[in-house]
Design a protein around this motif. Structure first.
Motif, PDB file in Angstrom:
ATOM      1  N   UNK A 251      11.551  34.462  10.024  1.00 35.89           N
ATOM      2  CA  UNK A 251      10.336  35.052   9.453  1.00 35.89           C
ATOM      3  C   UNK A 251       9.140  34.656  10.307  1.00 35.89           C
ATOM      4  N   UNK A 252       8.072  35.424  10.180  1.00 40.96           N
ATOM      5  CA  UNK A 252       6.832  35.099  10.873  1.00 40.96           C
ATOM      6  C   UNK A 252       5.655  35.614  10.066  1.00 40.96           C
ATOM      7  N   UNK A 253       4.546  34.943  10.216  1.00 38.02           N
ATOM      8  CA  UNK A 253       3.329  35.333   9.526  1.00 38.02           C
ATOM      9  C   UNK A 253       2.181  35.317  10.526  1.00 38.02           C
ATOM     10  N   UNK A 254       1.363  36.342  10.480  1.00 41.02           N
ATOM     11  CA  UNK A 254       0.276  36.473  11.438  1.00 41.02           C
ATOM     12  C   UNK A 254      -0.833  35.476  11.138  1.00 41.02           C
ATOM     13  N   UNK A 255      -1.727  35.271  12.093  1.00 42.96           N
ATOM     14  CA  UNK A 255      -2.925  34.491  11.809  1.00 42.96           C
ATOM     15  C   UNK A 255      -3.714  35.269  10.770  1.00 42.96           C
ATOM     16  N   UNK A 256      -4.250  34.569   9.822  1.00 39.94           N
ATOM     17  CA  UNK A 256      -4.920  35.214   8.709  1.00 39.94           C
ATOM     18  C   UNK A 256      -3.972  35.568   7.572  1.00 39.94           C
ATOM     19  N   UNK A 257      -2.676  35.591   7.840  1.00 39.86           N
ATOM     20  CA  UNK A 257      -1.693  35.822   6.789  1.00 39.86           C
ATOM     21  C   UNK A 257      -1.557  37.244   6.301  1.00 39.86           C
ATOM     22  N   UNK A 258      -2.115  38.218   7.017  1.00 34.64           N
ATOM     23  CA  UNK A 258      -2.094  39.594   6.508  1.00 34.64           C
ATOM     24  C   UNK A 258      -0.781  40.304   6.785  1.00 34.64           C
TER      25      UNK A 258
ATOM     26  N   UNK B 297       7.432  27.476  14.728  1.00 30.50           N
ATOM     27  CA  UNK B 297       6.878  27.676  16.057  1.00 30.50           C
ATOM     28  C   UNK B 297       5.548  28.412  15.942  1.00 30.50           C
ATOM     29  N   UNK B 298       4.738  28.287  16.976  1.00 31.13           N
ATOM     30  CA  UNK B 298       3.416  28.905  16.967  1.00 31.13           C
ATOM     31  C   UNK B 298       3.225  29.811  18.173  1.00 31.13           C
ATOM     32  N   UNK B 299       2.615  30.941  17.927  1.00 29.40           N
ATOM     33  CA  UNK B 299       2.319  31.926  18.970  1.00 29.40           C
ATOM     34  C   UNK B 299       1.123  32.748  18.486  1.00 29.40           C
ATOM     35  N   UNK B 300       0.343  33.311  19.377  1.00 25.40           N
ATOM     36  CA  UNK B 300      -0.787  34.133  18.921  1.00 25.40           C
ATOM     37  C   UNK B 300      -0.380  35.327  18.061  1.00 25.40           C
ATOM     38  N   UNK B 301       0.898  35.788  18.241  1.00 23.64           N
ATOM     39  CA  UNK B 301       1.341  36.960  17.498  1.00 23.64           C
ATOM     40  C   UNK B 301       2.655  36.666  16.788  1.00 23.64           C
ATOM     41  N   UNK B 302       2.914  37.337  15.647  1.00 27.19           N
ATOM     42  CA  UNK B 302       4.145  37.099  14.884  1.00 27.19           C
ATOM     43  C   UNK B 302       5.355  37.759  15.521  1.00 27.19           C
ATOM     44  N   UNK B 303       5.818  37.170  16.616  1.00 30.63           N
ATOM     45  CA  UNK B 303       6.908  37.746  17.388  1.00 30.63           C
ATOM     46  C   UNK B 303       8.263  37.423  16.763  1.00 30.63           C
ATOM     47  N   UNK B 304       9.241  38.239  17.093  1.00 28.91           N
ATOM     48  CA  UNK B 304      10.612  37.991  16.652  1.00 28.91           C
ATOM     49  C   UNK B 304      11.451  37.310  17.738  1.00 28.91           C
TER      50      UNK B 304
END
Length: 122
Positions: free
Chosen positions: A49-56, A97-104
């Motif tokens: 799973x991944x979640x964007x910055x801001x959680x939107x 893990x952390x990345x600027x974008x919610x990548x798979x």
């Protein structure tokens, strides 16, 4: 120095629930998407799973969709992975893990934790 520390893993029975946490430090947390991956014994690391910055925006692997909820707390600089109705096949080491974008794709992530073991067994 960026640190990401997972916690909350353990041994549970099938059908149980578990919430994993990812505590970060040294990271501009609000500017990063957070991803959760898992690695089963002898297998490659796979997206959960991944979640964007801001959680939107949230992304889920088909194998966990409907059973897992990803969330983040930008005040505490933490992310969580709530897992319900756990199955034997969920047994793995779970990483945040952390990345600027919610990548798979795992290779795109900049920072990683050390992982926490989740074992589903009767």
């Amino acid at each position: 120095q960026v640190q990401m520390v997972e916690s909350g893993g353990g041994l549970v029975q099938p059908g149980a629930s578990l919430t994993l946490s990812c505590q970060t430090s040294g990271l501009s947390f609000r500017s990063y998407a957070i991803g959760w991956f898992r690695q089963k014994s002898g297998k490659e690391r796979e997206f959960v799973a991944a979640i964007s910055w801001g959680g939107r925006r949230s992304e889920y692997a088909d194998s966990v969709k409907g059973r897992v909820i990803i969330s983040r707390d930008d005040v505490k600089n933490t992310a969580s992975l709530q897992m319900n109705n756990l199955e034997f096949e969920d047994t793995a080491v779970y990483y945040c893990a952390a990345d600027p974008y919610p990548e798979r794709e795992a290779f795109l992530y900049d920072y990683w934790g050390q992982g926490t073991q989740v074992t589903v067994s009767s």
